[in-house]
Design a protein around this motif. Structure first.
Motif, PDB file in Angstrom:
ATOM      1  N   ASP A 261      10.737  16.319   7.399  1.00 41.31           N
ATOM      2  CA  ASP A 261      11.960  15.604   7.070  1.00 41.31           C
ATOM      3  C   ASP A 261      11.637  14.168   6.661  1.00 41.31           C
ATOM      4  OD1 ASP A 261      11.237  14.406   9.426  1.00 41.31           O
ATOM      5  OD2 ASP A 261      12.947  15.170  10.589  1.00 41.31           O
ATOM      6  N   ALA A 262      12.692  13.379   6.473  1.00 39.13           N
ATOM      7  CA  ALA A 262      12.497  11.988   6.036  1.00 39.13           C
ATOM      8  C   ALA A 262      11.796  11.145   7.098  1.00 39.13           C
ATOM      9  CB  ALA A 262      13.845  11.357   5.691  1.00 39.13           C
ATOM     10  N   PHE A 263      11.897  11.564   8.364  1.00 40.69           N
ATOM     11  CA  PHE A 263      11.269  10.783   9.427  1.00 40.69           C
ATOM     12  C   PHE A 263       9.743  10.897   9.385  1.00 40.69           C
ATOM     13  CE2 PHE A 263      15.194  11.237  12.410  1.00 40.69           C
ATOM     14  CZ  PHE A 263      15.886  10.372  11.573  1.00 40.69           C
ATOM     15  N   GLN A 264       9.221  12.068   9.036  1.00 41.43           N
ATOM     16  CA  GLN A 264       7.781  12.336   8.977  1.00 41.43           C
ATOM     17  C   GLN A 264       7.080  11.959  10.283  1.00 41.43           C
ATOM     18  OE1 GLN A 264       6.210  10.425   5.424  1.00 41.43           O
ATOM     19  NE2 GLN A 264       6.744  12.189   4.177  1.00 41.43           N
ATOM     20  N   ARG A 265       7.679  12.316  11.411  1.00 36.51           N
ATOM     21  CA  ARG A 265       7.056  11.994  12.696  1.00 36.51           C
ATOM     22  C   ARG A 265       5.697  12.675  12.794  1.00 36.51           C
ATOM     23  NH1 ARG A 265      10.519   9.711  16.466  1.00 36.51           N
ATOM     24  NH2 ARG A 265      12.753   9.842  15.971  1.00 36.51           N
ATOM     25  N   PRO A 266       4.687  11.948  13.301  1.00 34.47           N
ATOM     26  CA  PRO A 266       3.361  12.565  13.465  1.00 34.47           C
ATOM     27  C   PRO A 266       3.421  13.709  14.467  1.00 34.47           C
ATOM     28  CG  PRO A 266       3.264  10.175  13.732  1.00 34.47           C
ATOM     29  CD  PRO A 266       4.701  10.555  13.716  1.00 34.47           C
ATOM     30  N   GLY A 267       2.719  14.785  14.160  1.00 33.24           N
ATOM     31  CA  GLY A 267       2.683  15.914  15.080  1.00 33.24           C
ATOM     32  C   GLY A 267       1.956  15.560  16.363  1.00 33.24           C
ATOM     33  N   ARG A 268       2.566  15.868  17.508  1.00 29.85           N
ATOM     34  CA  ARG A 268       1.991  15.525  18.804  1.00 29.85           C
ATOM     35  C   ARG A 268       1.421  16.771  19.483  1.00 29.85           C
ATOM     36  NH1 ARG A 268       6.319  11.411  21.759  1.00 29.85           N
ATOM     37  NH2 ARG A 268       6.377   9.799  20.120  1.00 29.85           N
ATOM     38  N   GLY A 269       0.185  16.633  19.920  1.00 30.87           N
ATOM     39  CA  GLY A 269      -0.417  17.680  20.734  1.00 30.87           C
ATOM     40  C   GLY A 269      -0.323  17.285  22.194  1.00 30.87           C
TER      41      GLY A 269
ATOM     42  N   THR B 280      -7.019   1.092   3.966  1.00 27.37           N
ATOM     43  CA  THR B 280      -5.719   0.912   3.338  1.00 27.37           C
ATOM     44  C   THR B 280      -4.680   1.578   4.221  1.00 27.37           C
ATOM     45  OG1 THR B 280      -6.717   0.930   1.135  1.00 27.37           O
ATOM     46  CG2 THR B 280      -4.342   1.290   1.261  1.00 27.37           C
ATOM     47  N   THR B 281      -4.006   0.769   5.025  1.00 27.88           N
ATOM     48  CA  THR B 281      -3.007   1.281   5.951  1.00 27.88           C
ATOM     49  C   THR B 281      -1.807   1.822   5.178  1.00 27.88           C
ATOM     50  OG1 THR B 281      -3.686  -0.282   7.642  1.00 27.88           O
ATOM     51  CG2 THR B 281      -1.517   0.693   7.887  1.00 27.88           C
ATOM     52  N   ARG B 282      -1.324   3.012   5.576  1.00 24.26           N
ATOM     53  CA  ARG B 282      -0.206   3.644   4.891  1.00 24.26           C
ATOM     54  C   ARG B 282       1.008   3.706   5.808  1.00 24.26           C
ATOM     55  NH1 ARG B 282       0.196   4.420  -0.329  1.00 24.26           N
ATOM     56  NH2 ARG B 282       1.162   6.471  -0.105  1.00 24.26           N
ATOM     57  N   LEU B 283       2.180   3.402   5.251  1.00 24.51           N
ATOM     58  CA  LEU B 283       3.450   3.523   5.970  1.00 24.51           C
ATOM     59  C   LEU B 283       4.049   4.884   5.659  1.00 24.51           C
ATOM     60  CD1 LEU B 283       5.811   2.285   7.630  1.00 24.51           C
ATOM     61  CD2 LEU B 283       6.690   1.383   5.468  1.00 24.51           C
ATOM     62  N   LEU B 284       4.406   5.619   6.718  1.00 23.21           N
ATOM     63  CA  LEU B 284       4.959   6.964   6.545  1.00 23.21           C
ATOM     64  C   LEU B 284       6.447   6.968   6.883  1.00 23.21           C
ATOM     65  CD1 LEU B 284       2.121   8.981   8.351  1.00 23.21           C
ATOM     66  CD2 LEU B 284       2.268   8.360   5.927  1.00 23.21           C
TER      67      LEU B 284
ATOM     68  N   SER C 152       0.817  -1.212   0.000  1.00 21.87           N
ATOM     69  CA  SER C 152       0.000   0.000   0.000  1.00 21.87           C
ATOM     70  C   SER C 152       0.852   1.262   0.000  1.00 21.87           C
ATOM     71  CB  SER C 152      -0.928   0.010   1.218  1.00 21.87           C
ATOM     72  OG  SER C 152      -0.170   0.005   2.411  1.00 21.87           O
ATOM     73  N   SER C 153       2.111   1.144   0.473  1.00 24.35           N
ATOM     74  CA  SER C 153       2.969   2.327   0.572  1.00 24.35           C
ATOM     75  C   SER C 153       4.310   2.172  -0.101  1.00 24.35           C
ATOM     76  CB  SER C 153       3.219   2.670   2.050  1.00 24.35           C
ATOM     77  OG  SER C 153       2.019   2.812   2.756  1.00 24.35           O
ATOM     78  N   VAL C 154       4.840   0.947  -0.142  1.00 19.09           N
ATOM     79  CA  VAL C 154       6.212   0.763  -0.608  1.00 19.09           C
ATOM     80  C   VAL C 154       6.339  -0.449  -1.535  1.00 19.09           C
ATOM     81  CG1 VAL C 154       7.235   1.841   1.441  1.00 19.09           C
ATOM     82  CG2 VAL C 154       6.834  -0.636   1.401  1.00 19.09           C
ATOM     83  N   GLN C 155       7.389  -0.425  -2.333  1.00 12.50           N
ATOM     84  CA  GLN C 155       7.843  -1.594  -3.081  1.00 12.50           C
ATOM     85  C   GLN C 155       9.062  -2.148  -2.362  1.00 12.50           C
ATOM     86  OE1 GLN C 155       9.428  -0.853  -7.005  1.00 12.50           O
ATOM     87  NE2 GLN C 155      10.334  -2.904  -7.131  1.00 12.50           N
ATOM     88  N   THR C 156       9.062  -3.461  -2.122  1.00  9.22           N
ATOM     89  CA  THR C 156      10.180  -4.110  -1.446  1.00  9.22           C
ATOM     90  C   THR C 156      10.783  -5.160  -2.356  1.00  9.22           C
ATOM     91  OG1 THR C 156       9.064  -3.797   0.672  1.00  9.22           O
ATOM     92  CG2 THR C 156      10.926  -5.293   0.640  1.00  9.22           C
ATOM     93  N   GLN C 157      12.094  -5.132  -2.505  1.00  5.71           N
ATOM     94  CA  GLN C 157      12.807  -6.100  -3.341  1.00  5.71           C
ATOM     95  C   GLN C 157      13.771  -6.912  -2.470  1.00  5.71           C
ATOM     96  OE1 GLN C 157      16.437  -5.216  -5.813  1.00  5.71           O
ATOM     97  NE2 GLN C 157      14.934  -5.358  -7.480  1.00  5.71           N
TER      98      GLN C 157
END
Length: 981
Positions: free
Chosen positions: A634-642, A433-437, A320-325
């Motif tokens: 950034d590349a980490f894309q950490r979810p914003g925390r309230g 559809t679960t997404r990997l961030l 759903s989010s990535v291609q893995t080889q």
């Protein structure tokens, strides 16, 4: 006198065992799973000589007064058995000895002329009550089946596929089977008599290159006391060996990705809302080549066989989010040497490697499940398998006494190099559809030097004393692991939705009157080096009560010891007694019909995973925050925390406790009783049929329990002051390993200056029912043995598996923490747990066979039909047995505030699989073979596993509930070109 005493004690122990089960078997008894026996009857004074010319092996003996003879621990192969009577008459039989079994050659009729009988004798083994299936290399080659040990094992009656999430995920390992209703972690695996089971959690094992297998045996019940450490079955592989003739060959085996059926995935239908299956790109391209050579270094004395396997395997998966080889090209090898030191002394050496390095690349996808890669993430590398070395010495000291000694060293790597180890693993679970961030590729990182090492030895002996055949021996196994992991990027994070009124697992309730999104963040880390020691000895009397009746009476004594990272013992169980009793009746006295029964007790050791998780330093906590609606740039894309929602939930505080304070000192290992009863009938024209009934009952479970509140309430009501009660509750909260359903003896420091105090907390105060796992099966089998023209073999099994625990793994959630599963942690997690278990497959039909159409062309087929596994809805605990089970999130049988007992929400569909094979051996190119196998010809794509978590928080249904997570492998075509000389 000695024999009578041993027999009497064994009988007493055997009949005293409670709740033992019923058995029916179909194969012979032998003292070694890497050697076989020849047994029979002849007139007293007859000289029996056996000869295997291919390996220069000859043995002779004179038949005693009772007329029985036995030649034990023989190397597998074809033998001529020659009987010379006192009057000079000679008869011959040609028999095939297979490892782990016995074969009969009788010479009871008088005669004056030499008679040579070739081919397979149409008789059944009437000496053994074991249940087993044996397939040699030629038989396996005639069956269109995947080329791995698990796929061959699944041909046996009573074998089912384990959950796709249980077992190794590397390209060449595959997962593990469930045998006889046990969990997939409860089998034991041997290669040339050496235990190669990965004892970290029991769901992996070392393997030789498939082309190096000479024979594979699957024991699914009724096996004798020389076998232990298994509640499921015994899988034994015997490798190829050199002979007096130099032989070699090479082959290429290719399963091209372009001829495979497309991979599939499931998502919610836009209009119906049901799960809809669609195709996606990707697939597996598997190219392997083997080169082998074997022959005599010294004729009749010293033989060698070597095989090298090369590979170029690539698998691409589009999610759903990535291609893995995944790619691997690591070579594997086998080396086997056999030295006939004298006619009565044999030395064998085996070395093999199944080490494999999988190199992994990952790309983000512009669109789910599509061939649209964008940015590439950092690469990963996974290492599995390792080198194994086995030495075995066999000595036929006299005609009646044989002894063998085996020593082995085995290694299994589990190392990982995760390039994105600094990236947190983030999934957005708000939609179906679960997404990997972010930049993560794995939720956790194992130690780069994670590995296991086994040092083991065993001694087996057989002593023929006329009507009694004593078998006895011992084995010792020391297993060392370096294991541990840490959450990638410091935390595993989920973005979820909390509906109005929903309660999170830390007790926080959404009282805002509106739904909102939140972030769940879990940090986990553990690790260290640990040792596990297992030892056993056994004795068995194979008593020929009468000409037609054989009684097998034996007992196995096992001891288990587990050490923590400081090499301090925290589990030590000595002298567990496992009686085995078997009965085999040659009804007509001509080996045409057998009635048999078996009762036995079987223990399994404490897996090393228990050392890692329970006795090591483990830090595990979870926090919850309001989601701001945006992620880092950034590349980490950490979810914003309230704002933080509620308090941190701490499961483990990072400290390793006193080894005496984490285990009940009276603990008993996990064990099971079994009964089997049945019959086998030989028919004309190489046919035989059989039927049996098997009942297995789990008698004891070993797992961790953490019900501190229950223990604290009991302490307050039984004379402890409030401070002491709080200490007791906190100590239990850190989890104790014990036997669920029983009383708990806990060593606790009450801070009174007296050190640890043993406190016995009654079972009723802990709130757990007795563990239950019952498997009952009715099995019908038939076989038409191969005669050079055709064969057919099959079985139908009706089985029922029910209880409140699967055993050493929990397939409901894909958890392979053997001995430390979430079961039994708190009473709420076990409420409603009784029902049909994950390996309950009510109906299974298997058929396989081959037909030689012409001298050059052979066809084969394989059919497996099996009903689906039961389904559950797992959710946030909403009952009133405790207030802690809710912290486990979707883990209880309460789902959407309703109790749904185990296995009551339907079943997965049947799996239907047809395989076909065509093999061509052209006369114009002698030694060559060209084979095409088509697996899953009809491309059936039954769902193999679904998401059974039904809630995102208490009162919030999960959008991914019942989403298919794995499917039956699609159609594939395999080509093989081979040349042998």
């Amino acid at each position: 006198m000695l024999r009578k005493t041993v027999l009497a004690h064994a009988l007493t122990i055997a009949f005293a065992a409670s709740s033992l089960s019923l058995a029916l078997g179909g194969s012979a008894h032998a003292a070694s799973n890497s050697a076989g026996d020849i047994v029979g009857r002849a007139a007293a004074g007859t000289v029996i000589t056996i000869e295997n010319k291919s390996i220069g092996f000859t043995r002779s003996l004179t038949v005693g007064q009772n007329g029985d003879y036995q030649l034990t621990m023989l190397p597998p192969g074809s033998y001529v058995v020659r009987a010379k009577r006192a009057d000079g008459a000679v008869e011959e039989r040609q028999v095939s000895v297979t490892a782990g079994e016995g074969v009969s050659a009788n010479f009871e009729a008088a005669g004056t002329n030499t008679v040579v009988v070739t081919g397979r004798l149409q008789r059944i083994d009437v000496k053994s009550p074991e249940s087993s299936m044996v397939l040699n290399e030629a038989a396996i080659d005639r069956i269109p089946v995947a080329r791995d040990v698990t796929a061959v094992a699944l041909l046996a009656p009573g074998a089912t596929r384990g959950d796709p999430r249980i077992g190794s995920t590397t390209l060449r390992a595959g997962n593990v089977p469930s045998l006889g209703g046990a969990s997939p972690a409860e089998n034991v695996y041997y290669i040339n008599g050496f235990n190669v089971t990965n004892m970290l959690n029991g769901v992996a094992f070392n393997q030789v290159p498939f082309e190096a297998i000479a024979q594979q045996q699957v024991k699914t019940g009724g096996y004798g006391p020389e076998y232990g450490r298994s509640l499921g079955g015994v899988l034994s592989v015997t490798t190829k060996r050199g002979t007096n003739e130099w032989k070699g060959g090479a082959n290429v085996i290719w399963s091209p990705v372009d001829l495979r059926a497309k991979e599939v995935y499931a998502e919610r239908g836009a209009s119906s809302g049901n799960w809809v299956t669609s195709e996606r790109p990707g697939g597996l391209d598997d190219l392997q080549a083997n080169l082998w050579l074997g022959g005599p270094v010294v004729e009749d004395k010293l033989f060698v066989f070597g095989l090298v396997q090369g590979a170029d395997i690539e698998q691409n998966t589009f999610g759903s989010s990535v291609q893995t080889q995944y790619k691997t090209s690591t070579p594997r090898y086998l080396l086997k040497a056999d030295w006939n030191i004298t006619d009565k002394n044999l030395l064998e050496f085996t070395a093999f490697s199944d080490k494999s390095k999988d190199k992994v690349r990952t790309w983000n996808l512009a669109r789910p499940y599509s061939d649209t890669p964008t940015t590439e993430k950092l690469p990963d590398e996974y290492t599995t398998g390792g080198e194994n070395y086995i030495a075995k010495y066999t000595s036929w000291l006299t005609d009646s006494f044989t002894i063998s000694a085996l020593a082995g060293l085995g290694r299994y790597n589990n190392g990982q190099v995760i390039g994105s180890a600094a990236c947190p693993y983030i999934t957005d679970n708000r939609t179906a559809t679960t997404r990997l961030l972010g930049c993560a590729t794995a939720p956790s990182t194992s130690l780069s030097d994670a590995r296991d090492e086994r040092k083991a030895y065993r001694i087996d002996a057989e002593w023929n004393l006329g009507d009694h055949g004593l078998r006895f021996g011992l084995d010792n196994d020391e297993y060392k692991v370096v294991s541990g992991s840490i959450s990638s990027g410091g935390a595993r994070e989920w973005i979820r939705t909390a509906a109005p009124g929903a309660t999170l697992s830390n007790g926080y309730t959404n009282n805002t009157g509106a739904a909102f999104d939140y972030v769940e963040s879990r940090h986990f880390e553990n690790g260290g080096a640990f040792t596990t020691k297992n030892a056993a000895y056994y004795i068995e009397d194979n008593w020929q009560v009468s000409k037609n009746l054989m009684l097998n009476v034996g007992v196995r004594n096992e001891s288990f010891e587990n050490l923590n990272a400081e090499d301090k013992t925290f589990i030590k169980v000595k002298n567990t007694w496992a009686p085995r009793l078997g009965l085999s009746w040659d009804v007509k006295g001509d080996q045409s019909m057998k009635l048999f029964a078996n009762a036995g007790r079987y223990y399994i050791p404490v897996m090393s995973n228990t050392n890692v998780r329970l006795s090591g330093a483990e830090l595990d906590y979870t926090e919850f925050y309001r989601y701001t609606g945006s992620n880092g740039a950034d590349a980490f894309q950490r979810p914003g925390r309230g704002e933080q929602l509620g308090t941190r939930v701490v499961s483990s505080n990072g400290e390793a406790g006193d080894p005496r304070s984490v285990v009940d000192p009276n603990i008993k290992p996990m064990y099971q009783d079994e009964f089997i009863v049945g019959f086998q009938q030989a028919l004309a024209n190489r046919w035989s049929v059989g039927a049996k009934v098997t009942h297995r009952k789990l008698q004891s479970v070993m797992d961790d329990m953490c019900n501190g509140p229950g223990a604290q309430s009991w302490a307050l009501a039984n004379g402890f002051n409030a401070s002491q009660a709080a200490i007791i509750g906190e100590a239990i909260n850190h989890c104790f390993l014990y036997n669920p359903g029983g009383d708990l003896t806990a060593n606790i420091d009450l801070e009174d200056g007296k050190g640890l105090t043993a406190i016995k907390i009654p079972a009723a105060s802990l709130g757990f029912e007795k563990p239950v796992r019952k498997w009952t099966a009715v099995e019908f089998t038939f076989e038409r043995a191969w005669d050079g023209k055709w064969n057919l073999q099959g079985s139908y099994v009706w089985a029922k598996s029910r209880g409140n625990t699967e055993g050493y793994v929990k397939s409901d959630i894909g958890q392979d923490d053997a001995g430390i599963s979430q079961d039994w942690d708190y009473p709420g997690l076990m409420e409603g747990a009784y029902g049909y278990l994950p390996n309950d497959r009510r109906h299974t039909l298997k058929l396989f066979g081959a037909y030689q159409l012409t001298p050059e062309l052979r066809i084969g087929a394989n059919v497996i039909l099996q009903s689906g596994r039961p389904l559950n809805c797992l959710g946030y605990y909403a009952g009133n047995l405790d207030e802690v089970s809710i912290e486990y999130k979707s883990a209880s049988f309460w789902c959407n505030r309703k109790l749904n007992p185990r296995g009551t929400l339907g079943r997965l569909p049947w799996t239907r699989e047809l395989g076909l094979q065509a093999s061509y051996q052209p006369a114009w190119f002698k030694g060559s073979t060209f084979t095409v196998d088509v697996l899953n010809v009809l491309n059936a794509r039954a769902v193999a596993q679904v998401e059974e978590a039904g809630e995102a928080s208490l009162g919030t249904p999960s959008p991914t509930y019942l989403q298919p997570g794995a499917f039956q492998p699609g159609r594939s075509i395999r080509f093989m070109a081979q040349y042998e000389f």
